[in-house]
Design an enzyme around this catalytic site. Structure first.
Site, PDB file in Angstrom:
ATOM      1  CG  HIS A 138      -1.734   1.040   1.490  1.00  0.00           C
ATOM      2  ND1 HIS A 138      -3.175   0.910   1.207  1.00  0.00           N
ATOM      3  CD2 HIS A 138      -1.543   2.489   1.740  1.00  0.00           C
ATOM      4  CE1 HIS A 138      -3.827   2.201   1.680  1.00  0.00           C
ATOM      5  NE2 HIS A 138      -2.723   3.069   1.839  1.00  0.00           N
TER       6      HIS A 138
ATOM      7  CB  CYS B 237      -3.515   9.458   6.318  1.00  0.00           C
ATOM      8  SG  CYS B 237      -4.129   9.199   7.966  1.00  0.00           S
TER       9      CYS B 237
HETATM   10  C1  LIG Z   1     -10.091   4.499  16.688  1.00  0.00           C
HETATM   11  C2  LIG Z   1     -10.956   5.614  17.418  1.00  0.00           C
HETATM   12  C3  LIG Z   1     -12.429   5.476  17.326  1.00  0.00           C
HETATM   13  C4  LIG Z   1     -10.660   5.680  18.698  1.00  0.00           C
HETATM   14  O1  LIG Z   1     -11.099   6.909  19.510  1.00  0.00           O
HETATM   15  P1  LIG Z   1     -11.082   7.071  21.075  1.00  0.00           P
HETATM   16  O2  LIG Z   1     -11.616   8.650  21.217  1.00  0.00           O
HETATM   17  O3  LIG Z   1     -10.053   6.555  21.656  1.00  0.00           O
HETATM   18  O4  LIG Z   1     -12.445   6.247  21.345  1.00  0.00           O
HETATM   19  P2  LIG Z   1     -13.308   5.911  22.617  1.00  0.00           P
HETATM   20  O5  LIG Z   1     -13.564   4.442  22.637  1.00  0.00           O
HETATM   21  O6  LIG Z   1     -12.602   6.575  23.655  1.00  0.00           O
HETATM   22  O7  LIG Z   1     -14.612   6.667  21.978  1.00  0.00           O
HETATM   23  C5  LIG Z   1     -14.691   8.045  22.164  1.00  0.00           C
HETATM   24  C6  LIG Z   1     -16.069   8.351  21.354  1.00  0.00           C
HETATM   25  O8  LIG Z   1     -15.955   7.869  19.961  1.00  0.00           O
HETATM   26  C7  LIG Z   1     -16.946   6.992  19.474  1.00  0.00           C
HETATM   27  N1  LIG Z   1     -16.330   5.725  18.963  1.00  0.00           N
HETATM   28  C8  LIG Z   1     -15.450   4.795  19.238  1.00  0.00           C
HETATM   29  N2  LIG Z   1     -15.343   4.060  18.324  1.00  0.00           N
HETATM   30  C9  LIG Z   1     -16.082   4.368  17.110  1.00  0.00           C
HETATM   31  C10 LIG Z   1     -16.371   3.910  15.913  1.00  0.00           C
HETATM   32  N3  LIG Z   1     -15.695   2.811  15.516  1.00  0.00           N
HETATM   33  N4  LIG Z   1     -17.233   4.317  15.194  1.00  0.00           N
HETATM   34  C11 LIG Z   1     -18.088   5.516  15.688  1.00  0.00           C
HETATM   35  N5  LIG Z   1     -17.948   6.116  16.981  1.00  0.00           N
HETATM   36  C12 LIG Z   1     -16.882   5.539  17.740  1.00  0.00           C
HETATM   37  C13 LIG Z   1     -17.362   6.520  21.241  1.00  0.00           C
HETATM   38  O9  LIG Z   1     -18.691   6.066  20.989  1.00  0.00           O
HETATM   39  C14 LIG Z   1     -17.448   7.596  21.775  1.00  0.00           C
HETATM   40  O10 LIG Z   1     -18.276   8.720  21.345  1.00  0.00           O
HETATM   41  P3  LIG Z   1     -18.906   9.825  22.340  1.00  0.00           P
HETATM   42  O11 LIG Z   1     -19.395   9.035  23.662  1.00  0.00           O
HETATM   43  O12 LIG Z   1     -17.904  10.600  22.672  1.00  0.00           O
HETATM   44  O13 LIG Z   1     -19.845  10.547  21.778  1.00  0.00           O
HETATM   45  C15 LIG Z   1     -10.594   7.351  16.496  1.00  0.00           C
HETATM   46  O14 LIG Z   1      -9.574   7.357  17.017  1.00  0.00           O
HETATM   47  C16 LIG Z   1     -10.845   7.387  15.325  1.00  0.00           C
HETATM   48  O15 LIG Z   1     -12.192   7.251  14.735  1.00  0.00           O
HETATM   49  N6  LIG Z   1      -9.841   7.460  14.553  1.00  0.00           N
HETATM   50  C17 LIG Z   1      -9.854   7.647  13.019  1.00  0.00           C
HETATM   51  C18 LIG Z   1      -8.929   7.027  12.422  1.00  0.00           C
HETATM   52  C19 LIG Z   1      -8.955   6.804  10.882  1.00  0.00           C
HETATM   53  O16 LIG Z   1      -9.954   6.654  10.373  1.00  0.00           O
HETATM   54  N7  LIG Z   1      -7.834   7.140  10.276  1.00  0.00           N
HETATM   55  C20 LIG Z   1      -7.802   7.322   8.947  1.00  0.00           C
HETATM   56  C21 LIG Z   1      -7.774   5.760   8.310  1.00  0.00           C
HETATM   57  S1  LIG Z   1      -6.230   4.733   8.658  1.00  0.00           S
HETATM   58  C22 LIG Z   1      -5.265   5.267   7.163  1.00  0.00           C
HETATM   59  O17 LIG Z   1      -5.862   6.004   6.245  1.00  0.00           O
HETATM   60  C23 LIG Z   1      -3.986   4.125   6.821  1.00  0.00           C
HETATM   61  C24 LIG Z   1      -4.334   3.331   5.914  1.00  0.00           C
HETATM   62  C25 LIG Z   1      -5.230   2.261   6.433  1.00  0.00           C
HETATM   63  O18 LIG Z   1      -4.907   3.671   4.701  1.00  0.00           O
HETATM   64  C26 LIG Z   1      -2.940   2.995   5.651  1.00  0.00           C
HETATM   65  C27 LIG Z   1      -1.809   3.731   5.616  1.00  0.00           C
HETATM   66  O19 LIG Z   1      -1.652   4.436   4.487  1.00  0.00           O
HETATM   67  O20 LIG Z   1      -1.106   4.001   6.350  1.00  0.00           O
END
Ligand SMILES: CC(C)(COP(=O)([O-])OP(=O)([O-])OC[C@H]1O[C@@H](n2cnc3c(N)ncnc32)[C@H](O)[C@@H]1OP(=O)([O-])[O-])[C@@H](O)C(=O)NCCC(=O)NCCSC(=O)C[C@@](C)(O)CC(=O)[O-]
Length: 305
Positions: A210, A243
Site C-alpha cells: 500500500h 490520511c
Molecule cells: C479509533 C477511534 C474511534 C478511537 O477514538 P477514541 O476517542 O479513543 O475512542 P473511544 O472508545 O474513547 O470513544 C470516544 C468516542 O468515539 C466513539 N467511537 C469509538 N469508536 C467508534 C467507531 N468505531 N465508530 C463510531 N464512533 C466511535 C465513542 O462512541 C465515543 O463517542 P462519544 O461518547 O464521545 O460520543 C478514533 O481514534 C478514530 O475514529 N480514528 C480515526 C482513524 C482513521 O480513520 N484514520 C484514517 C484511516 S487509517 C489510514 O488511512 C491508513 C491506511 C489504512 O490507509 C494505511 C496507510 O496508508 O497507512
C-alpha cells in the site's frame, strides 16, 4: 544478471472510495461514493475498500458509511471491505455485510497515538475482539501496518518495527497484512526490507503493498514488491487521497498507473483501463480537479486528439 520473475496475475484493491475520499474537506454525497464504487466494479475491480466505521468526529467524511454500503448494487465476485478500528466499529460494520474488515495499526507509536488514539499494544488489544468476532462471522480480516518505512512524527521506521507489529497481528488471528508507506517516503530497497519483515510472519499470499506517492516513488516501490513476489496491492483511482493524520502526504499510487505498468509487463489484472480512466474522470470532475494519474492524463490527451 538474472531477470526478476514477476507474478503472472495481480490483484488490485481500489481504496479510492475510502482512503481516497476520507480526507476531502467538502462533503462528498453518498450517491457519488456509490456511483464511484459501481464504476470501479464495472471496470473490473474485484475488491473495493468502500468506507470506514470510525468516529465521525475524527473522520466526518466517512460518517455515511452505512448509507454507502447499503446503496451498493453488489456484483457477484466482487469483495467489499471496510475499516473497523474497534468492536464498536465492527458491530456497526457487520450490519452492512462487508466481505472483509480491516484493522489498522502502525509500526510507529506516535502515529498509532495520532491516528487511533492508543499505543500499538493497546491497538492490538482493541483489534483482538474484532478479529474474533469477524472470523466467527466468516468475515475475512486484513491488517494494515501504517508507517512501515517512515512516520510523519518519528522519521525513519526500522523493518524490525514492521516485523513486531506483523507478529502481534498474526498472534491475534489477522489473516493478511498490508505493508503501508503512509507518507510515501519509501524507496524500493527500504520497501523490500519492510515487506521482508512482514514475510517473517506471513506467507507471500497473505501480504500486500500500500504505497502513497508523495515523493513519486510508489510505482518503483510497487515494482520492487513485485520482485519479491507480492501480487496484491492497494491502489486508488485517480490517485485520490491521503490520511487526515499524515499531513502533506498525497494519495495512493493511482490505480490507472499501476494497471498501465502491469499490462505493459504482460501481467493480468482483469481490469479494463479505459473504463477505469472513466471512473477516475467521474470522481475528479466531481471534486473539480485533474486526475493525479499520469497514465490517465496521457490517454485522455490522446483521446482528445
Ligand atoms: C479509533 C477511534 C474511534 C478511537 O477514538 P477514541 O476517542 O479513543 O475512542 P473511544 O472508545 O474513547 O470513544 C470516544 C468516542 O468515539 C466513539 N467511537 C469509538 N469508536 C467508534 C467507531 N468505531 N465508530 C463510531 N464512533 C466511535 C465513542 O462512541 C465515543 O463517542 P462519544 O461518547 O464521545 O460520543 C478514533 O481514534 C478514530 O475514529 N480514528 C480515526 C482513524 C482513521 O480513520 N484514520 C484514517 C484511516 S487509517 C489510514 O488511512 C491508513 C491506511 C489504512 O490507509 C494505511 C496507510 O496508508 O497507512
Amino acid at each position: 544478471m538474472p531477470t526478476a520473475s514477476y507474478p503472472s496475475r495481480v490483484k488490485l484493491v481500489d481504496v479510492g472510495p475510502r482512503d481516497g475520499l476520507q480526507n476531502e474537506k467538502s462533503p462528498v454525497p453518498a450517491a457519488v461514493k456509490i456511483a464511484l464504487v459501481h464504476r470501479l466494479q464495472d471496470a473490473g475491480l474485484r475488491e473495493i475498500e468502500v468506507t470506514s466505521f470510525v468516529s465521525p468526529k475524527w473522520v466526518p467524511q466517512m460518517a455515511d458509511n452505512a448509507e454507502v454500503m447499503a446503496g451498493i448494487q453488489r456484483k457477484p465476485g466482487v469483495r467489499y471491505s471496510v475499516l473497523t478500528p474497534n468492536l464498536k466499529g465492527f458491530e456497526a460494520a457487520r450490519a452492512s455485510r462487508p466481505d472483509e474488515v480491516v484493522v489498522f495499526g502502525a509500526a510507529s507509536e506516535a502515529f498509532s497515538q495520532k491516528n487511533i488514539n492508543c499505543s500499538i499494544a493497546e491497538s492490538i488489544e482493541r483489534f483482538a475482539p474484532v478479529v474474533e468476532a469477524a472470523r466467527a462471522a466468516g468475515i475475512y480480516v486484513r491488517g494494515a501496518i501504517s508507517c512501515a518505512v517512515g512516520c510523519p512524527y518519528e522519521g525513519e521506521v526500522a523493518p524490525e518495527r514492521v516485523a513486531y507489529v506483523a507478529q502481534l497481528m498474526k498472534q491475534i488471528g489477522v489473516q493478511h497484512v498490508g505493508v503501508a508507506d503512509t507518507i510515501g517516503v519509501g524507496t524500493p530497497l527500504k520497501v523490500q526490507r519492510a515487506i521482508e519483515a512482514a514475510l517473517q510472519h506471513y506467507a507471500l499470499d497473505d501480504v500486500s503493498g500500500h504505497f502513497h506517492d508523495t515523493y513519486g516513488q510508489a510505482l518503483a516501490n510497487t515494482l520492487a514488491a513485485l520482485e519479491l513476489g507480492v501480487w496484491q496491492f492497494d491502489t486508488s483511482v485517480a490517485g485520490l487521497g491521503g490520511c487526515p493524520y499524515a499531513k502533506g502526504a498525497t494519495g495512493n499510487v493511482a490505480t490507472e498507473d499501476v494497471v498501465y505498468m502491469l499490462h505493459g509487463m504482460g501481467i493480468e489484472t482483469g481490469i479494463n483501463l479505459d473504463k477505469l480512466i472513466d471512473a477516475g474522470v467521474y470522481i475528479s470532475d466531481f471534486l473539480g480537479r485533474k486526475t493525479q494519474s499520469r497514465a490517465a492524463t496521457a490517454i485522455l490527451n490522446k483521446r482528445a486528439g
